[in-house]
Design a protein around this motif. Sequence first.
Motif, PDB file in Angstrom:
ATOM      1  N   LYS A 179       0.821  -1.218   0.000  1.00  0.00           N
ATOM      2  CA  LYS A 179       0.000   0.000   0.000  1.00  0.00           C
ATOM      3  C   LYS A 179       0.854   1.267   0.000  1.00  0.00           C
ATOM      4  O   LYS A 179       0.624   2.180  -0.780  1.00  0.00           O
ATOM      5  N   GLU A 180       1.844   1.319   0.878  1.00  0.00           N
ATOM      6  CA  GLU A 180       2.615   2.547   1.079  1.00  0.00           C
ATOM      7  C   GLU A 180       3.800   2.695   0.125  1.00  0.00           C
ATOM      8  O   GLU A 180       4.214   3.820  -0.152  1.00  0.00           O
ATOM      9  N   GLN A 181       4.367   1.594  -0.336  1.00  0.00           N
ATOM     10  CA  GLN A 181       5.567   1.625  -1.170  1.00  0.00           C
ATOM     11  C   GLN A 181       6.695   2.398  -0.486  1.00  0.00           C
ATOM     12  O   GLN A 181       7.514   3.031  -1.135  1.00  0.00           O
ATOM     13  N   ASN A 182       6.705   2.339   0.854  1.00  0.00           N
ATOM     14  CA  ASN A 182       7.699   3.053   1.642  1.00  0.00           C
ATOM     15  C   ASN A 182       7.868   2.330   2.978  1.00  0.00           C
ATOM     16  O   ASN A 182       6.881   2.129   3.698  1.00  0.00           O
ATOM     17  N   ILE A 183       9.088   1.960   3.307  1.00  0.00           N
ATOM     18  CA  ILE A 183       9.336   1.177   4.515  1.00  0.00           C
ATOM     19  C   ILE A 183       9.011   1.977   5.776  1.00  0.00           C
ATOM     20  O   ILE A 183       8.407   1.452   6.705  1.00  0.00           O
ATOM     21  N   THR A 184       9.392   3.236   5.813  1.00  0.00           N
ATOM     22  CA  THR A 184       9.147   4.055   7.005  1.00  0.00           C
ATOM     23  C   THR A 184       7.656   4.201   7.275  1.00  0.00           C
ATOM     24  O   THR A 184       7.206   4.061   8.418  1.00  0.00           O
ATOM     25  N   LYS A 185       6.863   4.478   6.231  1.00  0.00           N
ATOM     26  CA  LYS A 185       5.412   4.627   6.418  1.00  0.00           C
ATOM     27  C   LYS A 185       4.769   3.308   6.821  1.00  0.00           C
ATOM     28  O   LYS A 185       3.868   3.282   7.663  1.00  0.00           O
ATOM     29  N   ALA A 186       5.217   2.216   6.229  1.00  0.00           N
ATOM     30  CA  ALA A 186       4.687   0.904   6.605  1.00  0.00           C
ATOM     31  C   ALA A 186       5.014   0.610   8.059  1.00  0.00           C
ATOM     32  O   ALA A 186       4.172   0.091   8.805  1.00  0.00           O
ATOM     33  N   ALA A 187       6.216   0.947   8.496  1.00  0.00           N
ATOM     34  CA  ALA A 187       6.621   0.729   9.888  1.00  0.00           C
ATOM     35  C   ALA A 187       5.740   1.531  10.843  1.00  0.00           C
ATOM     36  O   ALA A 187       5.363   1.038  11.908  1.00  0.00           O
ATOM     37  N   GLU A 188       5.385   2.757  10.463  1.00  0.00           N
ATOM     38  CA  GLU A 188       4.511   3.582  11.305  1.00  0.00           C
ATOM     39  C   GLU A 188       3.155   2.916  11.499  1.00  0.00           C
ATOM     40  O   GLU A 188       2.605   2.919  12.601  1.00  0.00           O
ATOM     41  N   HIS A 189       2.590   2.358  10.428  1.00  0.00           N
ATOM     42  CA  HIS A 189       1.298   1.672  10.530  1.00  0.00           C
ATOM     43  C   HIS A 189       1.367   0.478  11.473  1.00  0.00           C
ATOM     44  O   HIS A 189       0.390   0.155  12.141  1.00  0.00           O
ATOM     45  N   LEU A 190       2.520  -0.164  11.508  1.00  0.00           N
ATOM     46  CA  LEU A 190       2.690  -1.367  12.314  1.00  0.00           C
ATOM     47  C   LEU A 190       3.249  -1.073  13.702  1.00  0.00           C
ATOM     48  O   LEU A 190       3.503  -1.985  14.482  1.00  0.00           O
ATOM     49  N   PHE A 191       3.457   0.211  14.001  1.00  0.00           N
ATOM     50  CA  PHE A 191       4.017   0.645  15.282  1.00  0.00           C
ATOM     51  C   PHE A 191       5.374  -0.015  15.537  1.00  0.00           C
ATOM     52  O   PHE A 191       5.632  -0.544  16.619  1.00  0.00           O
ATOM     53  N   MET A 192       6.207  -0.005  14.486  1.00  0.00           N
ATOM     54  CA  MET A 192       7.554  -0.566  14.551  1.00  0.00           C
ATOM     55  C   MET A 192       8.532   0.508  14.117  1.00  0.00           C
ATOM     56  O   MET A 192       8.146   1.480  13.482  1.00  0.00           O
ATOM     57  N   THR A 193       9.793   0.269  14.421  1.00  0.00           N
ATOM     58  CA  THR A 193      10.819   1.146  13.871  1.00  0.00           C
ATOM     59  C   THR A 193      11.169   0.655  12.471  1.00  0.00           C
ATOM     60  O   THR A 193      10.942  -0.515  12.134  1.00  0.00           O
ATOM     61  N   GLN A 194      11.734   1.535  11.689  1.00  0.00           N
ATOM     62  CA  GLN A 194      12.133   1.163  10.327  1.00  0.00           C
ATOM     63  C   GLN A 194      13.183   0.050  10.335  1.00  0.00           C
ATOM     64  O   GLN A 194      13.064  -0.907   9.574  1.00  0.00           O
ATOM     65  N   PRO A 195      14.210   0.116  11.220  1.00  0.00           N
ATOM     66  CA  PRO A 195      15.183  -0.987  11.250  1.00  0.00           C
ATOM     67  C   PRO A 195      14.549  -2.336  11.628  1.00  0.00           C
ATOM     68  O   PRO A 195      14.925  -3.370  11.089  1.00  0.00           O
ATOM     69  N   ALA A 196      13.576  -2.320  12.548  1.00  0.00           N
ATOM     70  CA  ALA A 196      12.908  -3.563  12.940  1.00  0.00           C
ATOM     71  C   ALA A 196      12.123  -4.143  11.764  1.00  0.00           C
ATOM     72  O   ALA A 196      12.119  -5.358  11.540  1.00  0.00           O
ATOM     73  N   LEU A 197      11.477  -3.271  11.007  1.00  0.00           N
ATOM     74  CA  LEU A 197      10.726  -3.724   9.829  1.00  0.00           C
ATOM     75  C   LEU A 197      11.670  -4.270   8.772  1.00  0.00           C
ATOM     76  O   LEU A 197      11.411  -5.334   8.187  1.00  0.00           O
ATOM     77  N   THR A 198      12.764  -3.591   8.541  1.00  0.00           N
ATOM     78  CA  THR A 198      13.749  -4.052   7.568  1.00  0.00           C
ATOM     79  C   THR A 198      14.305  -5.412   7.980  1.00  0.00           C
ATOM     80  O   THR A 198      14.459  -6.304   7.135  1.00  0.00           O
ATOM     81  N   TYR A 199      14.571  -5.584   9.260  1.00  0.00           N
ATOM     82  CA  TYR A 199      15.059  -6.870   9.762  1.00  0.00           C
ATOM     83  C   TYR A 199      14.042  -7.976   9.484  1.00  0.00           C
ATOM     84  O   TYR A 199      14.394  -9.065   9.041  1.00  0.00           O
ATOM     85  N   ARG A 200      12.770  -7.691   9.750  1.00  0.00           N
ATOM     86  CA  ARG A 200      11.739  -8.712   9.541  1.00  0.00           C
ATOM     87  C   ARG A 200      11.606  -9.055   8.055  1.00  0.00           C
ATOM     88  O   ARG A 200      11.386 -10.217   7.700  1.00  0.00           O
TER      89      ARG A 200
END
Length: 112
Positions: A14-35
């Motif tokens: 939906k977002e095509q952006n890691i930072t925005k996706a992380a915000e929706h999931l209440f995660m940090t960008q590095p945590a999302l990238t790790y996952r």
Amino acid sequence: MNEKDCLLLLYLQKEQNITKAAEHLFMTQPALTYRIRQLEKEFQVEILSKNGKNIRLTPAGEHLVEYAKRILSDLRKTKEFLLNLENELIGSLKIGVNSHFGLYNLPSILKD
């Protein structure tokens, strides 16, 4: 792949952006990238291709998104089924009507 991973993939699409996706999931960008990297290892495919700050899902990533949608849909249906086992209807009802009908006519119909 769990429910949170499925949501992660949907937000990435939906977002095509890691930072925005992380915000929706209440995660940090590095945590999302790790996952994401963990999912890539699990499935042995590349899920994302990066272009600066924007990302695109690879064909394998798109396939995983469709799979995630099916998993979430099946999970929702299963939860509703299990809640309804005791003959008491529980769940969500989705009806497409215009706003006038929804505000003035639908409440009395649903009450009956």
